[in-house]
Design a protein around this motif. Sequence first.
Motif, PDB file in Angstrom:
ATOM      1  N   ASP A 121       0.827  -1.131   0.019  1.00  0.00           N
ATOM      2  CA  ASP A 121      -0.028   0.101  -0.035  1.00  0.00           C
ATOM      3  C   ASP A 121       0.812   1.151  -0.283  1.00  0.00           C
ATOM      4  O   ASP A 121       0.492   2.405  -0.673  1.00  0.00           O
ATOM      5  N   MET A 122       1.971   1.267   0.772  1.00  0.00           N
ATOM      6  CA  MET A 122       2.906   2.414   0.855  1.00  0.00           C
ATOM      7  C   MET A 122       3.662   2.644  -0.563  1.00  0.00           C
ATOM      8  O   MET A 122       3.413   3.967  -0.805  1.00  0.00           O
ATOM      9  N   LEU A 123       3.952   1.622  -1.213  1.00  0.00           N
ATOM     10  CA  LEU A 123       4.695   1.694  -2.495  1.00  0.00           C
ATOM     11  C   LEU A 123       3.672   2.335  -3.518  1.00  0.00           C
ATOM     12  O   LEU A 123       3.908   3.115  -4.408  1.00  0.00           O
ATOM     13  N   GLU A 124       2.268   1.592  -3.405  1.00  0.00           N
ATOM     14  CA  GLU A 124       1.250   2.186  -4.433  1.00  0.00           C
ATOM     15  C   GLU A 124       1.106   3.499  -4.236  1.00  0.00           C
ATOM     16  O   GLU A 124       0.883   4.207  -5.340  1.00  0.00           O
ATOM     17  N   GLU A 125       0.841   3.763  -3.177  1.00  0.00           N
ATOM     18  CA  GLU A 125       0.647   5.214  -2.811  1.00  0.00           C
ATOM     19  C   GLU A 125       1.636   6.184  -3.206  1.00  0.00           C
ATOM     20  O   GLU A 125       1.314   7.369  -3.939  1.00  0.00           O
ATOM     21  N   ASP A 141      11.594   8.188  -4.856  1.00  0.00           N
ATOM     22  CA  ASP A 141      12.946   8.518  -5.663  1.00  0.00           C
ATOM     23  C   ASP A 141      14.088   7.729  -4.956  1.00  0.00           C
ATOM     24  O   ASP A 141      14.911   7.089  -5.392  1.00  0.00           O
ATOM     25  N   SER A 142      14.077   7.928  -3.411  1.00  0.00           N
ATOM     26  CA  SER A 142      14.980   7.424  -2.474  1.00  0.00           C
ATOM     27  C   SER A 142      14.922   5.775  -2.507  1.00  0.00           C
ATOM     28  O   SER A 142      15.833   5.157  -2.776  1.00  0.00           O
ATOM     29  N   THR A 143      13.769   5.499  -2.465  1.00  0.00           N
ATOM     30  CA  THR A 143      13.547   3.873  -2.574  1.00  0.00           C
ATOM     31  C   THR A 143      14.026   3.311  -3.716  1.00  0.00           C
ATOM     32  O   THR A 143      14.706   2.215  -3.957  1.00  0.00           O
ATOM     33  N   GLN A 144      13.584   3.853  -4.911  1.00  0.00           N
ATOM     34  CA  GLN A 144      13.993   3.307  -6.173  1.00  0.00           C
ATOM     35  C   GLN A 144      15.657   3.523  -6.527  1.00  0.00           C
ATOM     36  O   GLN A 144      16.204   2.519  -6.943  1.00  0.00           O
ATOM     37  N   ASN A 145      16.351   4.475  -5.925  1.00  0.00           N
ATOM     38  CA  ASN A 145      17.758   4.513  -5.871  1.00  0.00           C
ATOM     39  C   ASN A 145      18.343   3.601  -5.016  1.00  0.00           C
ATOM     40  O   ASN A 145      19.439   2.824  -5.288  1.00  0.00           O
ATOM     41  N   TYR A 146      17.815   3.369  -4.097  1.00  0.00           N
ATOM     42  CA  TYR A 146      18.550   2.344  -2.925  1.00  0.00           C
ATOM     43  C   TYR A 146      18.433   1.134  -3.355  1.00  0.00           C
ATOM     44  O   TYR A 146      19.466   0.330  -3.204  1.00  0.00           O
ATOM     45  N   PHE A 147      17.346   0.699  -4.005  1.00  0.00           N
ATOM     46  CA  PHE A 147      16.853  -0.916  -4.336  1.00  0.00           C
ATOM     47  C   PHE A 147      17.109  -0.983  -5.957  1.00  0.00           C
ATOM     48  O   PHE A 147      17.002  -2.053  -6.185  1.00  0.00           O
ATOM     49  N   LYS A 148      17.578  -0.064  -6.333  1.00  0.00           N
ATOM     50  CA  LYS A 148      17.620  -0.159  -7.944  1.00  0.00           C
ATOM     51  C   LYS A 148      16.500  -0.871  -8.758  1.00  0.00           C
ATOM     52  O   LYS A 148      16.364  -1.807  -9.138  1.00  0.00           O
ATOM     53  N   CYS A 149      15.208  -0.352  -8.270  1.00  0.00           N
ATOM     54  CA  CYS A 149      14.168  -0.708  -8.775  1.00  0.00           C
ATOM     55  C   CYS A 149      13.185   0.212  -9.264  1.00  0.00           C
ATOM     56  O   CYS A 149      13.633   1.563  -9.333  1.00  0.00           O
ATOM     57  N   CYS A 150      11.988  -0.164  -9.697  1.00  0.00           N
ATOM     58  CA  CYS A 150      10.996   0.898 -10.363  1.00  0.00           C
ATOM     59  C   CYS A 150       9.682   0.734 -10.024  1.00  0.00           C
ATOM     60  O   CYS A 150       9.165  -0.654 -10.409  1.00  0.00           O
ATOM     61  N   GLY A 151       8.806   1.344  -9.619  1.00  0.00           N
ATOM     62  CA  GLY A 151       7.423   1.329  -9.356  1.00  0.00           C
ATOM     63  C   GLY A 151       7.226   0.252  -8.382  1.00  0.00           C
ATOM     64  O   GLY A 151       8.220   0.272  -7.421  1.00  0.00           O
ATOM     65  N   TRP A 152       6.143  -0.238  -8.169  1.00  0.00           N
ATOM     66  CA  TRP A 152       5.827  -1.120  -7.096  1.00  0.00           C
ATOM     67  C   TRP A 152       5.364  -2.696  -7.436  1.00  0.00           C
ATOM     68  O   TRP A 152       5.517  -3.553  -6.618  1.00  0.00           O
ATOM     69  N   ASP A 153       4.800  -2.799  -8.534  1.00  0.00           N
ATOM     70  CA  ASP A 153       4.456  -4.137  -9.006  1.00  0.00           C
ATOM     71  C   ASP A 153       4.766  -4.459 -10.214  1.00  0.00           C
ATOM     72  O   ASP A 153       5.210  -5.681 -10.569  1.00  0.00           O
ATOM     73  N   LYS A 154       4.550  -3.745 -11.168  1.00  0.00           N
ATOM     74  CA  LYS A 154       5.062  -3.638 -12.664  1.00  0.00           C
ATOM     75  C   LYS A 154       6.091  -3.072 -13.517  1.00  0.00           C
ATOM     76  O   LYS A 154       6.048  -2.689 -14.369  1.00  0.00           O
ATOM     77  N   GLY A 155       6.783  -2.459 -12.403  1.00  0.00           N
ATOM     78  CA  GLY A 155       8.198  -1.713 -12.692  1.00  0.00           C
ATOM     79  C   GLY A 155       7.517  -0.295 -13.403  1.00  0.00           C
ATOM     80  O   GLY A 155       6.713   0.223 -12.887  1.00  0.00           O
ATOM     81  N   GLY A 174      14.444   3.494 -17.181  1.00  0.00           N
ATOM     82  CA  GLY A 174      14.085   2.310 -17.679  1.00  0.00           C
ATOM     83  C   GLY A 174      14.893   0.984 -17.440  1.00  0.00           C
ATOM     84  O   GLY A 174      14.665  -0.033 -17.652  1.00  0.00           O
ATOM     85  N   THR A 175      15.983   1.407 -16.837  1.00  0.00           N
ATOM     86  CA  THR A 175      17.088   0.269 -16.553  1.00  0.00           C
ATOM     87  C   THR A 175      16.963  -0.357 -15.535  1.00  0.00           C
ATOM     88  O   THR A 175      17.265  -1.612 -15.393  1.00  0.00           O
ATOM     89  N   TYR A 176      16.211   0.117 -14.483  1.00  0.00           N
ATOM     90  CA  TYR A 176      15.662  -0.764 -13.317  1.00  0.00           C
ATOM     91  C   TYR A 176      14.492  -1.285 -13.790  1.00  0.00           C
ATOM     92  O   TYR A 176      13.243  -0.761 -13.650  1.00  0.00           O
ATOM     93  N   ASP A 177      14.545  -2.500 -14.023  1.00  0.00           N
ATOM     94  CA  ASP A 177      13.203  -3.251 -14.521  1.00  0.00           C
ATOM     95  C   ASP A 177      12.371  -3.767 -13.485  1.00  0.00           C
ATOM     96  O   ASP A 177      11.201  -3.760 -13.494  1.00  0.00           O
ATOM     97  N   LYS A 178      12.843  -4.293 -12.176  1.00  0.00           N
ATOM     98  CA  LYS A 178      12.364  -4.957 -11.444  1.00  0.00           C
ATOM     99  C   LYS A 178      11.466  -3.927 -10.422  1.00  0.00           C
ATOM    100  O   LYS A 178      11.829  -2.995 -10.099  1.00  0.00           O
ATOM    101  N   PRO A 179      10.126  -4.513  -9.943  1.00  0.00           N
ATOM    102  CA  PRO A 179       9.404  -3.701  -9.039  1.00  0.00           C
ATOM    103  C   PRO A 179       9.957  -3.392  -7.718  1.00  0.00           C
ATOM    104  O   PRO A 179      10.876  -4.383  -7.172  1.00  0.00           O
ATOM    105  N   CYS A 180       9.586  -2.755  -7.046  1.00  0.00           N
ATOM    106  CA  CYS A 180      10.343  -2.353  -5.512  1.00  0.00           C
ATOM    107  C   CYS A 180       9.502  -3.444  -4.659  1.00  0.00           C
ATOM    108  O   CYS A 180      10.267  -3.484  -3.525  1.00  0.00           O
TER     109      CYS A 180
END
Length: 225
Positions: A121-125, A141-155, A174-180
């Motif tokens: 819920d937190m990431l979706e929001e 931004d901080s989460t995506q940079n830290y985990f090298k991810c994008c979005g919450w479910d479908k990148g 777009g280089t971070y393909d995996k969801p967070c």
Amino acid sequence: MALGNCYTCIKYLMFAFNFVFWLLGCAILGVGIWLRADESVADFLKESSKMDTLYALAYVMIVIGFVIMLLGFLGCCGAIRESQCMLGAFFVFLFIIFAVLLGFGIWAAASKDSFREYTEDMLEEGVNKYYTDDKQRAFMDSTQNYFKCCGWDKGADDYEKGVDKGAPLSCESGTYDKPCNDEFFKWVENRLVLIAAVAISVALVLILGMAFSIILCCAIRDTLA
């Protein structure tokens, strides 16, 4: 007053136990402070008000650790002074801390599923409000940079739902393909496991302390009879 040789041994075992108990209190206090001061928390979770729960757990551990340190000192004094009053108070407080820690540890171990929903819920929001809320944007931004991810479910596709601007720069174009979602939950889960392990371990150790305090109280009472 003098206790028998056996009871004198128990008295000093009680003193040794309370010294170890005091060290355990220091350990719990240290874990609580670490959770609160963890740089990864400060870097990307402080922007989300929903992380108050994790901070609350850290504060609870800090308080419990401090109380255990005080109880360790009380138990040492009660053993050396052979005071029934101090040992009785020590037992009561130990039992209360035991119940709190055991329940706290079991709750932390059993609440992983609810925390998964919480993090989702937190990431979706954060994704949905990325372009309208400065705090949510900083959090994502901080989460995506830290985990090298994008979005919450479908990148990056998560940002296409009703948003014309697409994925942000923190997705590294777009280089971070995996969801967070999975990475973020693993981060939270690791801390929950640590909290549960420390709380349950100390709770089990408290049983020994309660047994020592009862035996020593009975020994002191017998010498007064």
